[in-house]
Write an enzyme that holds these catalytic residues in place. Sequence first.
Site, mmCIF file in Angstrom:
data_model
loop_
_atom_site.group_PDB
_atom_site.id
_atom_site.type_symbol
_atom_site.label_atom_id
_atom_site.label_comp_id
_atom_site.label_asym_id
_atom_site.label_seq_id
_atom_site.Cartn_x
_atom_site.Cartn_y
_atom_site.Cartn_z
ATOM 1 N N LEU A 20 13.542 -7.943 13.457
ATOM 2 C CA LEU A 20 14.747 -7.571 12.719
ATOM 3 C C LEU A 20 14.578 -7.924 11.251
ATOM 4 N N TYR A 72 16.766 -0.157 20.938
ATOM 5 C CA TYR A 72 17.458 0.028 19.661
ATOM 6 C C TYR A 72 17.220 1.427 19.073
ATOM 7 N N ILE A 73 15.931 1.783 18.935
ATOM 8 C CA ILE A 73 15.622 3.044 18.246
ATOM 9 C C ILE A 73 16.086 4.228 19.081
ATOM 10 N N LYS A 133 0.812 -1.220 0.000
ATOM 11 C CA LYS A 133 0.000 0.000 0.000
ATOM 12 C C LYS A 133 0.843 1.265 0.000
ATOM 13 N N HIS A 141 16.737 -8.979 9.006
ATOM 14 C CA HIS A 141 17.356 -10.214 8.520
ATOM 15 C C HIS A 141 16.602 -11.446 8.997
ATOM 16 N N HIS A 198 46.645 -9.959 10.740
ATOM 17 C CA HIS A 198 47.158 -8.931 11.638
ATOM 18 C C HIS A 198 47.539 -7.695 10.829
ATOM 19 N N SER A 256 5.175 -4.178 11.322
ATOM 20 C CA SER A 256 4.886 -3.667 12.661
ATOM 21 C C SER A 256 4.739 -2.152 12.650
ATOM 22 N N LEU A 303 8.354 0.281 -2.589
ATOM 23 C CA LEU A 303 8.580 -1.052 -2.021
ATOM 24 C C LEU A 303 9.640 -0.976 -0.916
HETATM 25 P P1 FAD Z 1 7.814 -4.266 7.228
HETATM 26 O O1 FAD Z 1 9.167 -3.894 6.789
HETATM 27 O O2 FAD Z 1 7.159 -3.465 8.282
HETATM 28 O O3 FAD Z 1 6.916 -4.232 5.914
HETATM 29 C C1 FAD Z 1 5.540 -4.437 5.949
HETATM 30 C C2 FAD Z 1 4.919 -3.766 4.745
HETATM 31 O O4 FAD Z 1 3.567 -4.210 4.641
HETATM 32 C C3 FAD Z 1 4.858 -2.245 4.838
HETATM 33 O O5 FAD Z 1 5.478 -1.671 3.711
HETATM 34 C C4 FAD Z 1 3.370 -1.919 4.855
HETATM 35 O O6 FAD Z 1 3.053 -0.729 4.134
HETATM 36 C C5 FAD Z 1 2.783 -3.126 4.156
HETATM 37 N N1 FAD Z 1 1.396 -3.400 4.533
HETATM 38 C C6 FAD Z 1 0.883 -3.518 5.784
HETATM 39 N N2 FAD Z 1 -0.428 -3.834 5.718
HETATM 40 C C7 FAD Z 1 -0.746 -3.902 4.413
HETATM 41 C C8 FAD Z 1 -1.936 -4.202 3.718
HETATM 42 N N3 FAD Z 1 -3.084 -4.509 4.339
HETATM 43 N N4 FAD Z 1 -1.912 -4.162 2.360
HETATM 44 C C9 FAD Z 1 -0.761 -3.867 1.696
HETATM 45 N N5 FAD Z 1 0.415 -3.600 2.298
HETATM 46 C C10 FAD Z 1 0.409 -3.621 3.641
HETATM 47 N N6 FAD Z 1 16.053 -4.077 11.642
HETATM 48 C C11 FAD Z 1 17.303 -4.515 11.399
HETATM 49 O O7 FAD Z 1 17.507 -5.724 11.227
HETATM 50 N N7 FAD Z 1 18.364 -3.649 11.324
HETATM 51 C C12 FAD Z 1 18.200 -2.322 11.511
HETATM 52 O O8 FAD Z 1 19.166 -1.567 11.433
HETATM 53 C C13 FAD Z 1 16.901 -1.833 11.788
HETATM 54 N N8 FAD Z 1 16.701 -0.514 11.971
HETATM 55 C C14 FAD Z 1 15.425 -0.062 12.208
HETATM 56 C C15 FAD Z 1 15.250 1.299 12.426
HETATM 57 C C16 FAD Z 1 13.986 1.795 12.673
HETATM 58 C C17 FAD Z 1 13.801 3.262 12.901
HETATM 59 C C18 FAD Z 1 12.862 0.909 12.681
HETATM 60 C C19 FAD Z 1 11.479 1.433 12.918
HETATM 61 C C20 FAD Z 1 13.041 -0.450 12.474
HETATM 62 C C21 FAD Z 1 14.323 -0.951 12.243
HETATM 63 N N9 FAD Z 1 14.566 -2.304 12.051
HETATM 64 C C22 FAD Z 1 15.826 -2.762 11.831
HETATM 65 C C23 FAD Z 1 13.465 -3.284 12.079
HETATM 66 C C24 FAD Z 1 13.047 -3.665 10.641
HETATM 67 O O9 FAD Z 1 12.676 -2.488 9.958
HETATM 68 C C25 FAD Z 1 11.889 -4.647 10.681
HETATM 69 O O10 FAD Z 1 12.239 -5.773 11.466
HETATM 70 C C26 FAD Z 1 11.558 -5.125 9.270
HETATM 71 O O11 FAD Z 1 11.225 -4.049 8.435
HETATM 72 C C27 FAD Z 1 10.392 -6.127 9.300
HETATM 73 O O12 FAD Z 1 10.117 -6.538 8.010
HETATM 74 P P2 FAD Z 1 8.676 -7.045 7.595
HETATM 75 O O13 FAD Z 1 8.800 -7.457 6.166
HETATM 76 O O14 FAD Z 1 8.170 -8.023 8.565
HETATM 77 O O15 FAD Z 1 7.709 -5.780 7.712
HETATM 78 P P1 NAI Z 2 13.024 -1.854 21.979
HETATM 79 O O1 NAI Z 2 12.191 -2.997 22.382
HETATM 80 O O2 NAI Z 2 14.355 -2.089 21.386
HETATM 81 O O3 NAI Z 2 13.243 -0.894 23.219
HETATM 82 C C1 NAI Z 2 12.163 -0.334 23.903
HETATM 83 C C2 NAI Z 2 12.668 0.141 25.240
HETATM 84 O O4 NAI Z 2 11.636 0.901 25.828
HETATM 85 C C3 NAI Z 2 13.001 -0.986 26.208
HETATM 86 O O5 NAI Z 2 14.243 -0.732 26.795
HETATM 87 C C4 NAI Z 2 11.850 -0.961 27.199
HETATM 88 O O6 NAI Z 2 12.233 -1.400 28.484
HETATM 89 C C5 NAI Z 2 11.510 0.513 27.189
HETATM 90 N N1 NAI Z 2 10.148 0.830 27.594
HETATM 91 C C6 NAI Z 2 9.016 0.131 27.369
HETATM 92 N N2 NAI Z 2 7.952 0.785 27.863
HETATM 93 C C7 NAI Z 2 8.422 1.931 28.413
HETATM 94 C C8 NAI Z 2 7.823 3.041 29.060
HETATM 95 N N3 NAI Z 2 6.511 3.105 29.241
HETATM 96 N N4 NAI Z 2 8.627 4.050 29.487
HETATM 97 C C9 NAI Z 2 9.970 3.999 29.292
HETATM 98 N N5 NAI Z 2 10.597 2.972 28.686
HETATM 99 C C10 NAI Z 2 9.835 1.965 28.242
HETATM 100 O O7 NAI Z 2 12.081 -0.998 21.003
HETATM 101 P P2 NAI Z 2 12.401 0.191 19.990
HETATM 102 O O8 NAI Z 2 13.662 0.863 20.344
HETATM 103 O O9 NAI Z 2 11.152 0.972 19.907
HETATM 104 O O10 NAI Z 2 12.616 -0.572 18.628
HETATM 105 C C11 NAI Z 2 11.623 -1.478 18.155
HETATM 106 C C12 NAI Z 2 12.266 -2.628 17.467
HETATM 107 O O11 NAI Z 2 12.724 -2.246 16.181
HETATM 108 C C13 NAI Z 2 13.508 -3.160 18.173
HETATM 109 O O12 NAI Z 2 13.203 -4.032 19.228
HETATM 110 C C14 NAI Z 2 14.200 -3.864 17.064
HETATM 111 O O13 NAI Z 2 13.622 -5.140 16.919
HETATM 112 C C15 NAI Z 2 13.866 -3.008 15.859
HETATM 113 N N6 NAI Z 2 14.997 -2.118 15.554
HETATM 114 C C16 NAI Z 2 16.195 -2.685 15.228
HETATM 115 C C17 NAI Z 2 17.285 -1.906 14.982
HETATM 116 C C18 NAI Z 2 18.577 -2.575 14.650
HETATM 117 O O14 NAI Z 2 18.560 -3.754 14.333
HETATM 118 N N7 NAI Z 2 19.699 -1.866 14.697
HETATM 119 C C19 NAI Z 2 17.228 -0.448 15.040
HETATM 120 C C20 NAI Z 2 15.919 0.042 15.395
HETATM 121 C C21 NAI Z 2 14.864 -0.775 15.622
#
Ligand code: FAD
Ligand code: NAI
Length: 463
Positions: free
Chosen positions: A317, A180-181, A35, A319, A442, A142, A39
């Site tokens: 994640l 993480y975020i 949607k 991957h 090294h 998510s 992509l």
């Molecule tokens: P998504 O990537 O969320 O894709 C789902 C897609 O489905 C979306 O494009 C959405 O528009 C579409 N969709 C939903 N409902 C519908 C519907 N009804 N019809 C049509 N389309 C629909 N993970 C890492 O491994 N490394 C990172 O560095 C990392 N950094 C992140 C940083 C941030 C700020 C955030 C928010 C997340 C990060 N993540 C990272 C997490 C990673 O983005 C997610 O784990 C990953 O995108 C999940 O993939 P997915 O395919 O399950 O879903």
């Molecule tokens: P997170 O689960 O990594 O961290 C959320 C943090 O918020 C936790 O430490 C938790 O204890 C805390 N928390 C929960 N409720 C709270 C409250 N009411 N008040 C204060 N603290 C509270 O979630 P985040 O950072 O939102 O990221 C979501 C997910 O996205 C991650 O878990 C990760 O899976 C993915 N992500 C991965 C990245 C990467 O791979 N480098 C980068 C960014 C996101």
Amino acid sequence: MSDSFDLIVIGAGPGGYVCAIRAAQLGMTVACVEKRATLGGTCLNIGCIPSKALLQSSETFAETAHGLADHGIVVGDVRLDLARMQARKAEVVAANVKGVEFLFGKNRITWLKGSARIATPGSVDVDGTTYGARHIVIATGSESIPLPGVAVDEQRIVTSTGGLELAAVPAHLVVIGGGYIGLELGSVWRRLGARVTVVEFLDRLVPGMDLEIGKTFQRVLGKQGMAFRLSTKVVGAETDAEGVTLRLQPAAGGEESTLRADVVLLAIGRRAHTAGLGLAEIGVATDARGRIEIDAHYATNVPGIYAIGDVVAGPMLAHKAEEEGVALAERLAGQAGHVNYEVIPGVVYTWPEVAAIGRTEEALKDAGIAYRVGKFPFTANGRARAMGMTEGFVKILADAATDRILGAHIIGPDAGTLIAELATAMEFGASAEDVARTCHAHPTLSEAVKEAALAVAGRALHI
Ligand code: FAD
Ligand code: NAI
């Protein structure tokens, strides 16, 4: 009914688009519904890729402003052009999402543009048009978890999406959630000049990661100027023209206090996104946290409907989602796709980076598994010294009886790349001695991994 496909994937994030590609490679006719206008899902559009672009730019800025004098490099006034930095980020995203579109074309995958609703186990409705499908894969990802009393407007109170788009560096950024975020985006804005305070509900950062790493991480980020309010919850937020007043309370209850912020980043986790799919109508079961329930082969309780990625249980994640996409496509083609959930790395892309794989020390203790620890600090690694990046250490946990590697945790320069060696080792069931006896070039940072493996047997050479 309009066209019919062997497979319709709903969602073109890393789970969905990779599943679609692998299924097409295996000879299926495939459509993917998305949607969003582009992509790549959360990861490419508003997640992994834009955040890493800003992390890279802000790291270069901070290094140029503060890190070069030590190398004998004298630069003049270092100024920030945030608009250009944001434009570069947009270019990086555009190149990546176009790359996925190219791959769809190459693999003859049909992109159905619009919102999908599952009409029946064999058909999907996309904005009023119904398509047939032998198999349906839900990969809808998510969304940020909201916090009652903290109303997101994506201007003053932002999720990661708004936090990646700020047009000015806030004087004081308060991050709710030390995960993480919060730590990645907190680092970006800290490096660009913001004062950053992280409010975390628990008494530690990055819960789920090894506690010793978490403590070191907090100390290192503290040295970079990040402030922490641990064991604290946010119970309300009032926005006015100048900023936001947050009401805080000790996590265990007690007296409230206030904290003023220019911008608040809400990052307390993400939850499965299933709105509009029609799951209840067709009877697809979800768990108490709204995640789609699946069996070991990604099948939901409704025949012909599968789910992968952030919308199901497990680490959120990219991957992990990709691996599930491949495994499921192979299963649907009659092959034996499989994901080893014991060996999924997690990396926080701050500086230094933090990387983890397998069990933490706390998890091993809880499970009553006897283990040995091998640790090696980057201060004793020649390359890290040459780089001027000696913060952190490598920690390897091995089974006390068999020496098999059960977990590895790294905080330090390029930890995210270094962990890959240990992922491969664990996938092959390696012992710490296997890694210790492998010749490492090294001077490289990877010698710290070898030394930590040697340290498991108490025979590290350089410490
Ligand atoms: P998504 O990537 O969320 O894709 C789902 C897609 O489905 C979306 O494009 C959405 O528009 C579409 N969709 C939903 N409902 C519908 C519907 N009804 N019809 C049509 N389309 C629909 N993970 C890492 O491994 N490394 C990172 O560095 C990392 N950094 C992140 C940083 C941030 C700020 C955030 C928010 C997340 C990060 N993540 C990272 C997490 C990673 O983005 C997610 O784990 C990953 O995108 C999940 O993939 P997915 O395919 O399950 O879903
Ligand atoms: P997170 O689960 O990594 O961290 C959320 C943090 O918020 C936790 O430490 C938790 O204890 C805390 N928390 C929960 N409720 C709270 C409250 N009411 N008040 C204060 N603290 C509270 O979630 P985040 O950072 O939102 O990221 C979501 C997910 O996205 C991650 O878990 C990760 O899976 C993915 N992500 C991965 C990245 C990467 O791979 N480098 C980068 C960014 C996101």
